[in-house]
Every structure is written in structure tokens, then in C-alpha cells.
Design a protein around this motif. Structure first.
Motif, short mmCIF file in Angstrom:
data_model
loop_
_atom_site.label_atom_id
_atom_site.label_comp_id
_atom_site.label_asym_id
_atom_site.label_seq_id
_atom_site.Cartn_x
_atom_site.Cartn_y
_atom_site.Cartn_z
N SER A 171 0.81 -1.23 0.00
CA SER A 171 0.00 0.00 0.00
C SER A 171 0.84 1.27 0.00
O SER A 171 0.31 2.35 -0.28
CB SER A 171 -0.96 0.00 1.19
OG SER A 171 -0.27 -0.22 2.40
N ARG A 181 1.93 7.64 -12.55
CA ARG A 181 1.30 8.16 -13.76
C ARG A 181 2.33 8.76 -14.70
O ARG A 181 2.12 8.80 -15.92
CB ARG A 181 0.24 9.20 -13.39
CG ARG A 181 -0.98 8.61 -12.67
CD ARG A 181 -2.10 9.62 -12.51
NE ARG A 181 -3.22 9.03 -11.77
CZ ARG A 181 -3.50 9.27 -10.50
NH1 ARG A 181 -2.76 10.13 -9.81
NH2 ARG A 181 -4.52 8.68 -9.91
N GLU A 242 0.90 -4.89 -15.17
CA GLU A 242 -0.45 -4.79 -14.63
C GLU A 242 -1.10 -3.44 -14.89
O GLU A 242 -2.32 -3.36 -15.06
CB GLU A 242 -0.44 -5.08 -13.12
CG GLU A 242 0.03 -6.48 -12.76
CD GLU A 242 -0.83 -7.57 -13.38
OE1 GLU A 242 -2.05 -7.33 -13.57
OE2 GLU A 242 -0.30 -8.65 -13.67
N ARG A 306 -4.00 -5.32 -9.09
CA ARG A 306 -5.27 -5.39 -9.81
C ARG A 306 -6.43 -4.93 -8.92
O ARG A 306 -7.34 -4.22 -9.38
CB ARG A 306 -5.53 -6.82 -10.29
CG ARG A 306 -4.58 -7.28 -11.37
CD ARG A 306 -4.72 -8.77 -11.62
NE ARG A 306 -3.61 -9.30 -12.41
CZ ARG A 306 -3.32 -10.59 -12.50
NH1 ARG A 306 -4.08 -11.48 -11.87
NH2 ARG A 306 -2.30 -10.99 -13.24
N GLU A 307 -6.39 -5.34 -7.66
CA GLU A 307 -7.52 -5.06 -6.77
C GLU A 307 -7.51 -3.64 -6.22
O GLU A 307 -8.58 -3.04 -6.02
CB GLU A 307 -7.52 -6.05 -5.60
CG GLU A 307 -7.86 -7.47 -6.00
CD GLU A 307 -7.93 -8.40 -4.81
OE1 GLU A 307 -7.88 -7.90 -3.66
OE2 GLU A 307 -8.03 -9.62 -5.02
N GLU A 308 -6.32 -3.09 -5.95
CA GLU A 308 -6.27 -1.81 -5.25
C GLU A 308 -5.56 -0.70 -6.02
O GLU A 308 -6.03 0.45 -6.04
CB GLU A 308 -5.63 -2.00 -3.87
CG GLU A 308 -6.38 -2.99 -3.00
CD GLU A 308 -6.20 -2.75 -1.52
OE1 GLU A 308 -6.06 -1.57 -1.12
OE2 GLU A 308 -6.20 -3.74 -0.77
N VAL A 310 -4.81 -0.44 -9.40
CA VAL A 310 -5.44 -0.07 -10.67
C VAL A 310 -6.65 0.83 -10.44
O VAL A 310 -6.77 1.88 -11.09
CB VAL A 310 -5.81 -1.34 -11.47
CG1 VAL A 310 -6.73 -0.98 -12.65
CG2 VAL A 310 -4.56 -2.04 -11.99
N PRO A 311 -7.57 0.49 -9.52
CA PRO A 311 -8.69 1.41 -9.27
C PRO A 311 -8.24 2.77 -8.76
O PRO A 311 -8.83 3.79 -9.12
CB PRO A 311 -9.53 0.68 -8.22
CG PRO A 311 -9.19 -0.78 -8.40
CD PRO A 311 -7.73 -0.78 -8.79
N ALA A 312 -7.20 2.79 -7.91
CA ALA A 312 -6.70 4.07 -7.41
C ALA A 312 -6.11 4.92 -8.53
O ALA A 312 -6.32 6.15 -8.56
CB ALA A 312 -5.65 3.83 -6.33
N ALA A 314 -7.04 4.81 -11.62
CA ALA A 314 -8.13 5.24 -12.47
C ALA A 314 -8.97 6.34 -11.84
O ALA A 314 -9.61 7.13 -12.54
CB ALA A 314 -9.02 4.04 -12.80
N SER A 315 -8.94 6.41 -10.52
CA SER A 315 -9.79 7.37 -9.81
C SER A 315 -9.28 8.80 -9.96
O SER A 315 -10.01 9.75 -9.71
CB SER A 315 -9.87 7.03 -8.33
OG SER A 315 -8.63 7.29 -7.68
N ARG A 317 -7.14 10.23 -8.06
CA ARG A 317 -6.89 10.88 -6.75
C ARG A 317 -5.43 11.22 -6.58
O ARG A 317 -4.57 10.71 -7.28
CB ARG A 317 -7.36 9.98 -5.62
CG ARG A 317 -6.62 8.67 -5.46
CD ARG A 317 -7.15 7.89 -4.29
NE ARG A 317 -6.43 6.64 -4.11
CZ ARG A 317 -6.70 5.79 -3.12
NH1 ARG A 317 -7.63 6.05 -2.26
NH2 ARG A 317 -6.01 4.66 -3.01
#
Length: 317
Positions: A171, A181, A242, A306-308, A310-312, A314-315, A317
Motif C-alpha cells: 500500500s 502516472r 499490470e 489489480r484489486e487496489e 489499478v482502481p486508485a 483510475a480514480s 486521486r
């Protein structure tokens, strides 16, 4: 001792006595919304335990949890609050909260004093302490020095204590979203030197099993190493696969990292403490606990990304 005499023992989170009465063990959890705590709370609930959650902001506890937990308002650096909140507690999972501070080691010392006061005044007999690889050095490892001081203080008490010496949290990558990014991750460590990387969920699982297992006694150190040691070069390759964008690991100087932390708004002492966690483990450090079956946990970096991550990403933030 003969049946009916009132002898009490522990078994898998339940206190039993020899007249077959069942008393559920009272377990307190600090930082229940943290990377580890949020998993640990739910694991204990699924195991049939109603944990006591210590938090500075009771309103931050997820509404769906409230039917299954008790909540007490307590600042982990305030001894009076922690003592009041932990009366009647049998065991506690303790995390020294990391905060943005002008004097982080002083904050760790206050948290240690609060824990010692609670254990001493309330007769808490079992502590599972979330520590870190590097705490065995005791000094010279930046912010980890604060964890080492907590270990030393707990070892001086007449209690059962397990120190969880954890690897580098997956994390932590969430703090580097902007850099990722831009296609890079930066470190002051050698790029090809492997080290333990671990998912917070796996730390929570080890903590839960340790809290519920009443067979161990005395002082223990349990390392939590994740599934494999990874170099920063290997981490960058996994992230490239990933995230579907090229990520390059870059080694920067200590001064560059410190300046970056200061530019991000960290006070000087905090920046030095964060930098020290890397520099203190850089030259010839060998962890006290070697990797074994007992320290190896299952969650791989790819699955966590993949679980945490990638969504972060994409968000935005």
C-alpha cells in the motif's frame, strides 16, 4: 483442578472455565480504519469476536460494522483516554499511529507511554504489536526507531507479547500515484536488492490468528514477509505489466528524496525519519528473522495491484 472450581483458560478467542461457562475474550483494535486494521476488524467479526475499536473519530467507522463492534473514542497518544477506553480488555492489537509531525519520534514515545499505561493499569495480559523489519536494529532506522522503542517497553512488562515484524507494505505504492502516472518509481535503495514486500491484508490475517491463538506465551517475534522478496526493478516490471504502461525504477540520491518529501509538505524531522527508514536498512542489513514457511504469506503483488492500485490510478486521486 477439579470440575466446578472456576479455573479459566483460553481457546481460540473464547475464555472457558471448567464449569463450561463461555466468556468471549475482549479484544481491542487500534487504527481500525488503517491499511491493516480495516481487514483485521472484519476477520475478527467473522471469527465470532465483537472487537472494541479505538479511534479518534468514532464517526469514521463504517455504518455496516456498528452492529458487530463496540467503539471507543481514544487518541493513541493520550494515555488517559487509552486507559479509560481499554478497561476490561483481555488483549490488544496495537499500532503506533504514523502522523505528519514536527517530532515523529516524540509522538511514538507518547503512544508507547499510553500503551504501557493501559496494559499496566488495566491488567491487559496479551499484546500483538505491529512492528517492522528493522526494529531489531533499535537505532538508526528513522521512523522505525519509534517502533523499536515500543518493542523494548513491552518486553519490560510481565505480559505475553508478539511483535509482528512486517515487510514493506504494498500500500505504500498508493503514495506514489503521481509518479506512477509519470511512468516511474523512485527509491534511494539499490534497484536490484531484494526485500520483503507484503499485503496489509496478510498482516491482518497473521494478527488475527495470533490474537485468537491462546497457546503462545511470553515474548515472541513473528515476521510477516509476503510471498517473495522483490527488488525495485522487479516491482517496476510487475507494475508495467499490470498497469499497462511502462514503469521505470529510478535510484535517486538521499538529498533528492529528502527534498521531495519537504516539497510535498513534510516537516524536516518527519522527512528525516521517513528517509531514515530506507537509509538505515541499506548497507549490509540482514533481517533478524529469515524467510520461512511461518513468515511467508500468500498475497502476491500482481493481485494486489489489480484489486487496489489499478482502481486508485483510475480514480485520479
Amino acid at each position: 483442578m477439579r470440575p466446578g472450581s472456576g479455573r479459566i483458560w483460553f481457546y481460540r478467542g473464547i475464555i472457558r472455565n471448567d464449569i463450561d461457562e463461555r466468556i468471549i475474550m475482549r479484544i481491542a483494535i487500534t487504527t481500525p480504519n488503517g491499511n491493516v486494521g480495516r481487514h483485521l476488524v472484519r476477520m475478527l467479526v467473522r471469527a465470532g469476536i465483537r472487537p472494541l475499536l479505538l479511534t479518534r473519530r468514532p464517526q469514521s467507522i463504517a455504518p455496516e460494522l456498528l452492529a458487530f463492534v463496540d467503539v471507543a473514542e481514544a487518541d493513541s497518544q493520550d494515555a488517559a483516554q487509552v486507559v479509560a477506553a481499554t478497561r476490561g480488555v483481555d488483549a490488544i492489537h496495537w499500532v503506533d499511529p504514523s502522523v505528519m509531525s514536527d517530532d515523529p519520534l516524540a509522538d511514538y514515545a507518547r503512544a508507547t507511554d499510553a500503551l504501557v499505561a493501559a496494559v499496566t493499569e488495566n491488567g491487559i495480559g496479551r499484546v500483538v504489536f505491529q512492528s517492522s523489519i528493522g526494529a531489531e536494529k533499535r537505532h538508526g532506522v528513522g521512523e522505525i526507531d519509534g517502533l523499536a522503542a515500543t518493542e523494548v517497553a513491552l518486553d519490560a512488562l510481565d505480559i505475553d507479547v508478539t511483535h509482528l515484524r512486517c515487510g514493506y507494505f504494498f500500500s505504500n505504492l498508493l503514495f506514489d500515484l503521481e509518479s506512477l502516472r509519470a511512468g516511474r518509481i523512485a527509491t534511494v535503495l539499490p534497484l536490484d536488492a531484494p526485500m520483503a514486500w507484503v499485503a496489509p491484508r496478510d498482516i491482518a490475517e497473521v494478527a488475527a490468528l495470533t490474537l485468537l491463538d491462546q497457546e503462545w506465551t511470553g515474548r515472541r517475534v513473528q515476521a510477516v514477509h509476503g510471498p517473495e522478496d522483490l527488488s525495485w526493478t522487479e516491482v517496476a516490471a510487475i507494475l508495467t505489466d499490470e498497469l499497462r504502461r511502462e514503469i521505470v525504477a529510478v535510484r535517486i540520491s538521499d538529498d533528492e528524496m529528502r527534498q521531495g518529501l519537504l516539497t510535498a509538505g513534510m516537516p524536516e524531522a518527519m522527512a528525516d525519519a521517513v528517509l531514515g527508514m530506507s537509509t538505515g536498512l541499506r548497507e549490509g542489513f540482514v533481517p533478524e528473522q529469515p524467510r520461512t514457511v511461518a513468515t511467508t504469506t500468500p498475497t502476491g503483488l500482481r493481485g494486489w495491484v489489480r484489486e487496489e492500485l489499478v482502481p486508485a490510478m483510475a480514480s485520479g486521486r
